[in-house]
Write a protein that holds these residues in place. Structure first.
Motif, PDB file in Angstrom:
ATOM      1  N   ASP A  47      24.341  72.218  39.348  1.00 56.47           N
ATOM      2  CA  ASP A  47      25.173  73.162  39.830  1.00 56.47           C
ATOM      3  C   ASP A  47      26.646  72.674  39.692  1.00 56.47           C
ATOM      4  O   ASP A  47      27.670  73.131  40.218  1.00 56.47           O
ATOM      5  N   SER A  48      27.062  71.436  38.963  1.00 52.19           N
ATOM      6  CA  SER A  48      28.319  70.759  39.035  1.00 52.19           C
ATOM      7  C   SER A  48      28.862  71.220  37.934  1.00 52.19           C
ATOM      8  O   SER A  48      28.179  71.565  36.802  1.00 52.19           O
ATOM      9  N   ASP A  49      30.175  71.013  37.910  1.00 49.88           N
ATOM     10  CA  ASP A  49      31.169  71.215  36.608  1.00 49.88           C
ATOM     11  C   ASP A  49      31.235  69.783  35.811  1.00 49.88           C
ATOM     12  O   ASP A  49      32.091  68.951  36.272  1.00 49.88           O
ATOM     13  N   PRO A  50      30.735  69.775  34.584  1.00 51.22           N
ATOM     14  CA  PRO A  50      31.052  68.370  33.942  1.00 51.22           C
ATOM     15  C   PRO A  50      32.438  68.077  33.704  1.00 51.22           C
ATOM     16  O   PRO A  50      32.636  66.876  33.600  1.00 51.22           O
ATOM     17  N   ALA A  51      33.217  69.177  33.805  1.00 47.48           N
ATOM     18  CA  ALA A  51      34.662  68.660  33.346  1.00 47.48           C
ATOM     19  C   ALA A  51      35.217  67.918  34.680  1.00 47.48           C
ATOM     20  O   ALA A  51      36.181  67.342  34.404  1.00 47.48           O
ATOM     21  N   THR A  52      34.634  68.305  35.799  1.00 46.71           N
ATOM     22  CA  THR A  52      34.934  67.463  36.916  1.00 46.71           C
ATOM     23  C   THR A  52      34.857  65.842  36.710  1.00 46.71           C
ATOM     24  O   THR A  52      35.715  64.809  36.969  1.00 46.71           O
ATOM     25  N   TRP A  53      33.589  65.397  36.037  1.00 47.75           N
ATOM     26  CA  TRP A  53      33.392  64.295  35.624  1.00 47.75           C
ATOM     27  C   TRP A  53      34.549  63.652  34.720  1.00 47.75           C
ATOM     28  O   TRP A  53      35.065  62.240  34.594  1.00 47.75           O
ATOM     29  N   ARG A  54      34.521  64.241  33.666  1.00 53.06           N
ATOM     30  CA  ARG A  54      35.402  64.207  32.757  1.00 53.06           C
ATOM     31  C   ARG A  54      37.042  63.851  32.968  1.00 53.06           C
ATOM     32  O   ARG A  54      37.463  62.775  32.783  1.00 53.06           O
ATOM     33  N   LEU A  55      37.365  64.657  34.142  1.00 51.51           N
ATOM     34  CA  LEU A  55      38.575  64.475  34.695  1.00 51.51           C
ATOM     35  C   LEU A  55      38.850  63.002  35.244  1.00 51.51           C
ATOM     36  O   LEU A  55      39.556  62.516  35.438  1.00 51.51           O
ATOM     37  N   ALA A  56      37.760  62.816  36.277  1.00 56.83           N
ATOM     38  CA  ALA A  56      37.547  61.527  36.895  1.00 56.83           C
ATOM     39  C   ALA A  56      37.530  60.504  36.129  1.00 56.83           C
ATOM     40  O   ALA A  56      38.407  59.082  36.596  1.00 56.83           O
ATOM     41  N   LEU A  57      37.096  60.603  34.952  1.00 55.82           N
ATOM     42  CA  LEU A  57      37.125  59.468  34.110  1.00 55.82           C
ATOM     43  C   LEU A  57      38.455  59.242  33.402  1.00 55.82           C
ATOM     44  O   LEU A  57      38.790  58.024  32.933  1.00 55.82           O
ATOM     45  N   LEU A  58      39.014  60.346  33.165  1.00 51.05           N
ATOM     46  CA  LEU A  58      40.488  60.292  32.554  1.00 51.05           C
ATOM     47  C   LEU A  58      41.630  59.830  33.211  1.00 51.05           C
ATOM     48  O   LEU A  58      42.563  59.376  32.760  1.00 51.05           O
ATOM     49  N   ALA A  59      41.134  60.031  34.767  1.00 48.32           N
ATOM     50  CA  ALA A  59      42.411  59.779  35.707  1.00 48.32           C
ATOM     51  C   ALA A  59      42.825  58.224  35.900  1.00 48.32           C
ATOM     52  O   ALA A  59      43.986  57.955  36.465  1.00 48.32           O
ATOM     53  N   ARG A  60      42.096  57.241  35.246  1.00 51.31           N
ATOM     54  CA  ARG A  60      42.556  55.957  35.385  1.00 51.31           C
ATOM     55  C   ARG A  60      42.561  55.450  34.038  1.00 51.31           C
ATOM     56  O   ARG A  60      41.908  55.807  33.137  1.00 51.31           O
ATOM     57  N   ARG A  61      43.601  54.435  33.797  1.00 52.06           N
ATOM     58  CA  ARG A  61      43.728  53.795  32.403  1.00 52.06           C
ATOM     59  C   ARG A  61      42.598  53.203  31.888  1.00 52.06           C
ATOM     60  O   ARG A  61      42.161  52.521  32.579  1.00 52.06           O
ATOM     61  N   ARG A  62      42.546  53.521  30.804  1.00 51.85           N
ATOM     62  CA  ARG A  62      41.135  52.742  30.040  1.00 51.85           C
ATOM     63  C   ARG A  62      40.839  51.424  30.203  1.00 51.85           C
ATOM     64  O   ARG A  62      39.790  50.832  30.074  1.00 51.85           O
ATOM     65  N   THR A  63      42.230  50.685  30.131  1.00 51.11           N
ATOM     66  CA  THR A  63      41.966  49.170  30.469  1.00 51.11           C
ATOM     67  C   THR A  63      41.763  48.638  31.753  1.00 51.11           C
ATOM     68  O   THR A  63      41.442  47.573  32.257  1.00 51.11           O
ATOM     69  N   LEU A  64      41.486  49.546  32.839  1.00 59.62           N
ATOM     70  CA  LEU A  64      41.336  49.134  34.141  1.00 59.62           C
ATOM     71  C   LEU A  64      40.027  49.735  34.538  1.00 59.62           C
ATOM     72  O   LEU A  64      39.536  50.742  34.316  1.00 59.62           O
ATOM     73  N   PRO A  65      39.420  48.679  35.473  1.00 55.16           N
ATOM     74  CA  PRO A  65      37.830  49.284  35.768  1.00 55.16           C
ATOM     75  C   PRO A  65      38.121  50.382  36.739  1.00 55.16           C
ATOM     76  O   PRO A  65      39.117  50.749  37.267  1.00 55.16           O
ATOM     77  N   LEU A  66      36.788  51.175  36.953  1.00 52.20           N
ATOM     78  CA  LEU A  66      36.859  52.459  37.577  1.00 52.20           C
ATOM     79  C   LEU A  66      35.699  52.292  38.351  1.00 52.20           C
ATOM     80  O   LEU A  66      34.621  51.953  38.030  1.00 52.20           O
ATOM     81  N   ARG A  67      35.762  52.944  39.427  1.00 46.50           N
ATOM     82  CA  ARG A  67      34.697  53.250  40.611  1.00 46.50           C
ATOM     83  C   ARG A  67      34.419  54.474  40.568  1.00 46.50           C
ATOM     84  O   ARG A  67      35.604  55.462  40.912  1.00 46.50           O
ATOM     85  N   LEU A  68      33.340  55.004  40.213  1.00 46.04           N
ATOM     86  CA  LEU A  68      33.024  56.645  40.092  1.00 46.04           C
ATOM     87  C   LEU A  68      32.333  56.940  41.314  1.00 46.04           C
ATOM     88  O   LEU A  68      31.033  56.433  41.355  1.00 46.04           O
ATOM     89  N   ASP A  69      32.769  57.430  42.340  1.00 48.62           N
ATOM     90  CA  ASP A  69      32.097  57.701  43.782  1.00 48.62           C
ATOM     91  C   ASP A  69      32.333  59.127  44.042  1.00 48.62           C
ATOM     92  O   ASP A  69      32.954  59.919  43.539  1.00 48.62           O
ATOM     93  N   ALA A  70      31.580  59.722  45.195  1.00 50.86           N
ATOM     94  CA  ALA A  70      31.907  60.955  45.557  1.00 50.86           C
ATOM     95  C   ALA A  70      33.235  61.283  45.867  1.00 50.86           C
ATOM     96  O   ALA A  70      33.626  62.408  45.476  1.00 50.86           O
ATOM     97  N   ASP A  71      33.833  60.515  46.485  1.00 50.54           N
ATOM     98  CA  ASP A  71      35.360  60.834  46.764  1.00 50.54           C
ATOM     99  C   ASP A  71      36.370  60.954  45.334  1.00 50.54           C
ATOM    100  O   ASP A  71      37.114  61.840  45.296  1.00 50.54           O
TER     101      ASP A  71
END
Length: 243
Positions: free
Chosen positions: A130-154
């Motif tokens: 029931d979630s929008d996959p584009a939300t995941w896409r934006l969360a992954l896009l929001a941080r520069r690709r050369t920097l580690p990313l923590r993907l959590d509920a917030d």
């Protein structure tokens, strides 16, 4: 001209050194995890950016483990399919090779290496039904690709709020007469993603356009629609829907 930092040398390189010459993109993802999915997404952005600039692209996916799962998850995030690289050699007229890989992944020695930092996922990897996959896409896009990313509920909640706000605004702007994307806005957009694929900078341009007082709403709409050809966030999804 799109220029990317070669992780092997630290020097900027043209992603398409020959005008209209073919660029081959090889995606190296070791398996189905959040880091592999980020590698796939960065490659998708690279393909989109090159095609927006008129460069023909041949995109290939390497690897042996969990390819079906990775491809399915990528499709859910709006990542276009890549060809299977097994048994394929160089293409006729190939002008550049770009390897998109996680920091620890090995790649062939030729071409440019585009390194992608890892993702620490504190949420289930597959978006809920029931979630929008584009939300995941934006969360992954929001941080520069050369920097580690923590993907959590917030992180996902913040991306979801931004996406809902932008889609609502685009739907409202679409009711006004269309206006062309201003030259300075188009220049800032292209300048952001052509500078080592700096997608967070692209998102900041959209935030600036959202509140810039001298822009007509029709120009805001066309700007977001144009940027979405790269971002793939379905920002015009709610156009024409009843409020």
């Amino acid at each position: 001209m799109l220029r990317i930092i070669d992780a092997r040398t630290g020097e900027p390189m043209d992603a398409a050194p020959a005008r209209r010459g073919l660029t081959r993109i090889e995606v190296h993802a070791s398996g189905f995890d959040a880091s592999g999915l980020r590698v796939l997404l960065v490659a998708d952005l690279l393909v989109r950016a090159l095609e927006l600039g008129g460069t023909p692209v041949w995109a290939l996916l390497t690897g042996e483990r969990e390819q079906a799962e990775l491809r399915a998850a990528g499709a859910a995030l709006g990542i276009r399919p890549f060809e299977d690289s097994r048994g394929l050699g160089a293409a006729l007229g190939e002008a550049q090779v770009v390897h998109v890989a996680g920091e620890a992944e090995e790649t062939a020695p030729e071409g440019v290496r585009l390194a992608v930092a890892s993702v620490d996922a504190a949420v289930p990897l597959a978006p809920a039904a029931d979630s929008d996959p584009a939300t995941w896409r934006l969360a992954l896009l929001a941080r520069r690709r050369t920097l580690p990313l923590r993907l959590d509920a917030d992180t996902l909640d913040e991306a979801g709020r931004t996406l809902a706000r932008w889609r609502g605004a685009v739907a409202l702007w679409a009711r006004q007469p269309s206006r062309p994307v201003p030259d300075d806005v188009r220049g800032r957009l292209r300048g952001s993603w052509e500078d080592d694929l700096d997608i967070p900078a692209t998102l900041r341009v959209l935030e600036w356009v959202e509140t810039r007082p001298d822009l007509a709403d029709g120009a805001r709409f066309e700007t977001y629609a144009y940027a979405d050809r790269l971002l793939g966030l379905d920002l015009t999804r709610d156009v024409g829907r009843a409020p």
